[in-house]
Design a protein around this motif. Sequence first.
Motif, PDB file in Angstrom:
ATOM      1  N   ALA A   1     -47.142 -50.642  -1.565  1.00 38.84           N
ATOM      2  CA  ALA A   1     -46.189 -51.560  -3.150  1.00 38.84           C
ATOM      3  C   ALA A   1     -46.248 -49.869  -3.852  1.00 38.84           C
ATOM      4  N   VAL A   2     -47.290 -49.640  -3.822  1.00 43.32           N
ATOM      5  CA  VAL A   2     -47.324 -48.580  -4.957  1.00 43.32           C
ATOM      6  C   VAL A   2     -45.828 -47.587  -4.853  1.00 43.32           C
TER       7      VAL A   2
ATOM      8  N   GLY B   1     -38.602 -58.366  -0.673  1.00 43.25           N
ATOM      9  CA  GLY B   1     -38.165 -58.195   0.713  1.00 43.25           C
ATOM     10  C   GLY B   1     -38.334 -56.676   1.435  1.00 43.25           C
ATOM     11  N   ALA B   2     -38.180 -55.789   0.372  1.00 47.84           N
ATOM     12  CA  ALA B   2     -38.654 -54.464   1.026  1.00 47.84           C
ATOM     13  C   ALA B   2     -39.776 -54.161   1.183  1.00 47.84           C
ATOM     14  N   LEU B   3     -40.439 -54.533   0.434  1.00 48.47           N
ATOM     15  CA  LEU B   3     -42.294 -54.468   0.474  1.00 48.47           C
ATOM     16  C   LEU B   3     -42.638 -54.845   2.686  1.00 48.47           C
ATOM     17  N   GLU B   4     -41.638 -56.518   2.242  1.00 45.83           N
ATOM     18  CA  GLU B   4     -41.900 -57.012   4.228  1.00 45.83           C
ATOM     19  C   GLU B   4     -41.875 -56.351   5.134  1.00 45.83           C
ATOM     20  N   SER B   5     -40.527 -55.680   4.273  1.00 48.12           N
ATOM     21  CA  SER B   5     -39.828 -54.898   5.802  1.00 48.12           C
ATOM     22  C   SER B   5     -40.931 -53.719   6.261  1.00 48.12           C
ATOM     23  N   MET B   6     -41.197 -53.002   4.787  1.00 46.99           N
ATOM     24  CA  MET B   6     -42.092 -51.753   5.337  1.00 46.99           C
ATOM     25  C   MET B   6     -43.565 -52.496   6.035  1.00 46.99           C
ATOM     26  N   LEU B   7     -43.996 -52.907   5.384  1.00 45.69           N
ATOM     27  CA  LEU B   7     -44.632 -53.893   6.460  1.00 45.69           C
ATOM     28  C   LEU B   7     -44.531 -54.053   7.441  1.00 45.69           C
ATOM     29  N   GLY B   8     -43.441 -54.331   7.971  1.00 42.27           N
ATOM     30  CA  GLY B   8     -43.155 -54.599   9.471  1.00 42.27           C
ATOM     31  C   GLY B   8     -43.494 -56.578  10.242  1.00 42.27           C
TER      32      GLY B   8
END
Length: 289
Positions: free
Chosen positions: A69-70, A88-95
């Motif tokens: 997130a940071v 949503g962007a963080l969730e996408s990044m985390l897969g």
Amino acid sequence: MMGAMVELLRDRLTKLSPAERAEFVGRFPHAYAAPRPRTLHQLAVRLLAVLRVDAAALTRGEVQLLEAAVALSGQPSGRYGPAVVVRGALESMLGVGSRVSAARIEEVLGRLAARALVLADDDLGVLRIHPAALDLFRAPLGLRSHGAADALPPRHAPLEPGRPAPGLRSAHEGAAAGQAAAATALARLDRLLEAFTEGWPVLKRGGIAVAEVRRLGRLLHVPEDEARLWLHLAAELDLIAASHGRWTTTQTATAWARAEPAARLADLGRALLTLPALPLEVRRRRRAR
């Protein structure tokens, strides 16, 4: 931007039961330092102001989500205030959905929210990150500078899958047991104060007679040793005092009885830590001799 976090935390505190609020605030030892907050808004401001992060106290999953997130926030440090990332962007990044489950994300976010490190703004679909969390990572995910054009966050970031929680009881059972213990502690002090409104005799050398301690134990439905502990705690909190040959309640006790349960539990915890003696331990040592 800190104002938005204050409002989110205040709303969170509002939705908690008194016992849940006491458990939440108990993580912040200085939350009720003078001047004591009088409203949930003031309490939220205080909690966010005194928040400090001990990286060693975070689980690996919490550190991984925070770091992602940071990195995604593009904010260089906490001195600029809270950071904001699109959930949503963080969730996408985390897969989410392929590499990690949505339930796992929710679980870790819930634990971070319990520390007031990350608060979800569901209306805007964003996560707000406390400045203290930003300063945990000098180069999140290996980036030399947050959000630099030549060092964008990787497409994916790690988040270990959830593991079965060890132990003999579920989290729900543990929370219920903690709430019950907190309620019992406050109820016993309330019963003690009710009993002391009539005044109990003071010994010539000070203190209270053993027979009276035993009587208190019967009133509280606890052993003599534990009754002695509650007496010490009440005196440490200045809820009872000797006056004109009688132990009786003080003006502090009247105000304390009207305080929020969370504040009273915090006071009780501090009193337990600052007792000059541990009545239960002393008695046990004597019996062992």
